[in-house]
Motif scaffolding. Sequence first.
Motif, short mmCIF file in Angstrom:
data_model
loop_
_atom_site.label_atom_id
_atom_site.label_comp_id
_atom_site.label_asym_id
_atom_site.label_seq_id
_atom_site.Cartn_x
_atom_site.Cartn_y
_atom_site.Cartn_z
N PRO A 30 -1.09 0.11 -3.78
CA PRO A 30 -1.20 -1.35 -3.65
C PRO A 30 -2.61 -1.86 -3.87
O PRO A 30 -3.59 -1.12 -3.75
CB PRO A 30 -0.74 -1.61 -2.21
CG PRO A 30 -0.95 -0.32 -1.49
CD PRO A 30 -0.76 0.76 -2.50
N LEU A 31 -2.68 -3.14 -4.21
CA LEU A 31 -3.95 -3.84 -4.29
C LEU A 31 -4.11 -4.71 -3.05
O LEU A 31 -3.13 -5.11 -2.42
CB LEU A 31 -3.99 -4.74 -5.54
CG LEU A 31 -3.70 -4.13 -6.90
CD1 LEU A 31 -3.91 -5.17 -7.98
CD2 LEU A 31 -4.55 -2.90 -7.14
N ASP A 32 -5.36 -5.01 -2.72
CA ASP A 32 -5.61 -6.01 -1.70
C ASP A 32 -5.04 -7.35 -2.17
O ASP A 32 -5.04 -7.64 -3.36
CB ASP A 32 -7.12 -6.18 -1.47
CG ASP A 32 -7.76 -4.95 -0.87
OD1 ASP A 32 -8.65 -4.37 -1.52
OD2 ASP A 32 -7.36 -4.58 0.24
N LYS A 58 -7.67 0.20 -5.98
CA LYS A 58 -6.34 0.71 -5.64
C LYS A 58 -6.40 1.37 -4.26
O LYS A 58 -7.19 2.28 -4.03
CB LYS A 58 -5.89 1.70 -6.71
CG LYS A 58 -5.77 1.03 -8.10
CD LYS A 58 -5.81 2.02 -9.23
CE LYS A 58 -7.20 2.49 -9.58
NZ LYS A 58 -8.09 1.44 -10.10
#
Lengths: 238, 141
Positions: free
Chosen positions: A18-20, A149
Amino acid sequence: MPANAASARNLLLSTDYPLDKVAFKRSGTVFVPQATFLSDTVTVTIPHGLPFVPLCIGSYSKDGYATSFDFGMAGPYINTGFGPVPSPAGAIESDATNIYVNLFNGSTGTTFSYRVTALEPTTIPTSTSITASPATTGLYLDTDYNYMKIYLQGAVVISDDAGFGYKTFTIDHGLGYIPTALVLTEYSGRARLCGDENAVGAAGMDAFYSLTTNSLVISYDPSSAGSFTIHYRIYLDD
Amino acid sequence: MTNIGGMVLTTDFDSLSNDAKGTVTLVVPGSDTVGAGALKSYTANITIGSAEGLLNASMQSSKKGSTYQGLSYNTGGSSGFRTRNGNPGPYDLFFTASHVSGNTIQVSANIVNPYGVTLTTEAGDETLTFFIRTYKQPRFS
């Protein structure tokens, strides 16, 4: 197919990691007079309207961003009327309602600029929805950029008796290199960058973190017995 | 309203992207003097990334093995040995990192002598390696 951290490390983004998400952001200016006492800080209170306590990072400047300083790190030390101190200095905190930008100025009073970025914490339910802000220019995801990431993230609740001395909490990442990490502590309802806990108007516990090629170690020492939360993110990116 | 919880990627919210990385070292001399009530700063610069970028910094000391300490407001370390009026004791180093111009980042190690007499460091040179990463600000306009 299981996720492959080694190959994903070289990707711009990957659906395996996931990304922030920037849940809220705000920029502004405030006049900060020269401090008479070390405790003289100016606080900007920013309602965020989010249904959670966001994890805040950001930066500030005394000169329209010709130079800049990051919340969570000290500015250069200078000599002041009360001895050498980091100046300017800034700390950022957040609770369920507001974001607090605390600024200290050991030199002649001037207008500071600040930029606040509030990230979603790991602890929110998957059904959490907020009002999104559309990009005013360009795209939020753009293959011209290499995104950070998230390899490991979490929120750990720790109960401590506030006994003398630092204790540690270790997260094994096993990456084999020194990764980028983001660590915050949430204490008495307020989240703040690790290492900022007793700085520039932010109050609470002492904490700092260190990294090896295989672990993230958070050292903490709360001033009173009770529970607090460590929020951590370890990125694939080094 | 847009879902933000449990999303791996979403085009509805801004994110953080990498910019640049690099290392910079500075040496704290093992025999130096800091005047009474004075500040002694050692600095080094590195030019990487974009102006106004966000910083993530960690620091490793030649005296403390291979661990990197994340830089924070309170980053400090007792680093060896000093004498004050001939009496031995520890001293503290405090570390900072910030953009000093454009995309030039300055790191520093600072000794603050709180005493009314000169402090002399006597623990040998200490090499500090700063691991600097910058990343791009989310857009504010």
